[in-house]
Scaffold this active site. Structure first.
Site, PDB file in Angstrom:
ATOM      1  N   ASP A 106       0.867  -1.320  -0.035  1.00  0.00           N
ATOM      2  CA  ASP A 106       0.236   0.036  -0.074  1.00  0.00           C
ATOM      3  C   ASP A 106       0.797   1.474  -0.019  1.00  0.00           C
ATOM      4  O   ASP A 106       0.578   2.414  -0.991  1.00  0.00           O
ATOM      5  CB  ASP A 106      -0.977  -0.045   1.048  1.00  0.00           C
ATOM      6  CG  ASP A 106      -0.659  -0.367   2.475  1.00  0.00           C
ATOM      7  OD1 ASP A 106       0.969  -0.470   2.729  1.00  0.00           O
ATOM      8  OD2 ASP A 106      -0.878  -0.085   3.581  1.00  0.00           O
ATOM      9  N   ASP A 136       0.203 -10.544   3.617  1.00  0.00           N
ATOM     10  CA  ASP A 136      -0.967 -10.633   4.654  1.00  0.00           C
ATOM     11  C   ASP A 136      -2.492 -10.860   4.062  1.00  0.00           C
ATOM     12  O   ASP A 136      -3.116 -10.972   4.606  1.00  0.00           O
ATOM     13  CB  ASP A 136      -0.931  -9.494   5.545  1.00  0.00           C
ATOM     14  CG  ASP A 136       0.256  -9.300   6.393  1.00  0.00           C
ATOM     15  OD1 ASP A 136       0.816 -10.644   6.425  1.00  0.00           O
ATOM     16  OD2 ASP A 136       0.857  -8.513   7.001  1.00  0.00           O
TER      17      ASP A 136
END
Length: 367
Positions: A106, A136
């Site tokens: 991100d 994740d």
């Protein structure tokens, strides 16, 4: 004439080499970018674009990338930091690069958005396309991130090893810590894949130690051993450090070691003990699985098609199994969480036969 560069940023993740290979092949074979030096890999993440004279630039060809998907890691040496949008734009202009493929999480994709804004400001004709990465699986909007399935398969193997340790000892409990700072996808899926776990602790569900002890005691009474899986971001209220790292992220305490010591202390008076395995760096560095490699190839080819159509400031990812485009800045707007009321977590709860106190049911009911 197309001249493309790609970078891998952040930590390692299975599939980075598959993405590099796929982008290279699509540019070379689908679009005829065959001029030597017109498909390059900047090493060290954004550092390689900010300081190209200090970092190796790799000339990527089909011959060079032929077998790289057979091993883990990144041939471009994934790196953190080094982002300087004006400096990178200056370097892109100097090198004549008009396509940049950004492979990272991100933070990397938000930086890609800032790079797009700077290029727009400088009226630099460059297409910036991202391929989101997160072991994740916590990237918003998309079905799953590449490398996640490979990490789960590796984690499930480690859990089976932990099961062997625990089941080969009297009144033993194996504790396995898996990746998952803010989301418990790896822990939940690995528990489901192994089907031999008794307790799963994830960041989305708060828990009391006494409830963990009760479940461990119940399983030891029933079968003489237990297996506990804990995501790294779970139970941070027990191990909070209050510290921040250089990038401003919270430094998490080691919940795995904490749970090992707590369960070991609890079992010792009964003649039991705890084993501990932390395979975090193992599961992120393994070679990619076949299914994941196919997914990476789809992402890589669609990233190239996106850039060739002139889009910029966007990422590609699967939504309902269709590769779609969306603005890069959206990636940084939050984290995808494991839904406590969702089928994945509820299946995990049922598989592990966890009580309501550890399932998040009480929290969900009061929400």
């Amino acid at each position: 004439q197309v001249k493309a560069a790609m970078v891998t940023c952040g930590g390692l993740c299975p599939g980075l080499n598959s993405i590099i290979r796929g982008v290279t092949h699509s540019l070379y074979y689908d679009y005829g970018v065959v001029t030597p030096g017109h498909i390059i890999g900047a090493t060290g993440g954004y550092n390689g674009l900010s300081e190209p004279d200090e970092h190796e630039m790799i000339n990527l060809t089909p011959d060079y990338v032929r077998e790289i998907h057979m091993k883990g890691g990144s041939i471009l040496k994934a790196g953190r930091g080094g982002f300087d949008a004006p400096k990178i734009c200056e370097g892109l202009k100097k090198m004549g690069i008009n396509m940049v493929f950004v492979i990272g999480g991100d933070g990397t994709q938000f930086a890609g958005h800032l790079l797009y804004e700077e290029a727009k400001k400088q009226k630099l004709p460059v297409s910036i396309v991202g391929v989101p990465k997160s072991i994740d699986n916590d990237v918003l909007f998309i079905d799953r991130t590449f490398g996640f399935d490979s990490a789960v398969e590796s984690a499930a193997t480690v859990i089976r090893n932990a099961w062997v340790e625990a089941s080969s000892c009297e009144k033993a409990c194996s504790v396995v810590k898996l990746m998952g700072r803010d989301a418990g996808f790896v822990a939940a899926h690995a528990a489901l894949a192994s089907n031999i776990v008794d307790v799963v602790l994830v960041p989305e569900v708060k828990f009391e130690l006494e409830d963990v002890y009760k479940q461990v005691d119940l399983k030891i009474k029933h079968k003489n051993f237990a297996v506990v899986v804990v995501a790294e971001g779970a139970g941070q209220e027990y191990v909070s450090t209050g510290a921040k790292d250089a990038t401003g992220h919270t430094v998490y305490g080691d919940i795995g070691v904490f749970m090992r010591d707590a369960i070991n202390k609890h079992l010792k008076p009964q003649g039991g003990r705890a084993f501990y395995i932390d395979p975090s760096y193992i599961i992120r560095s393994v070679p990619i699985t076949s299914t994941d490699h196919i997914y990476c190839s789809r992402l890589a080819h669609d990233a190239v098609h996106t850039a060739m159509r002139g889009y910029t400031g966007v990422c590609v990812g699967a939504i309902h199994n269709v590769i779609c485009m969306f603005k890069s800045k959206l990636i940084a707007s939050g984290k995808k969480k494991l839904k406590v009321r969702g089928s994945t977590w509820q299946s995990c709860v049922q598989s592990c036969q966890m009580p309501a106190s550890l399932s998040g049911a009480k929290t969900a009911a009061s929400a």
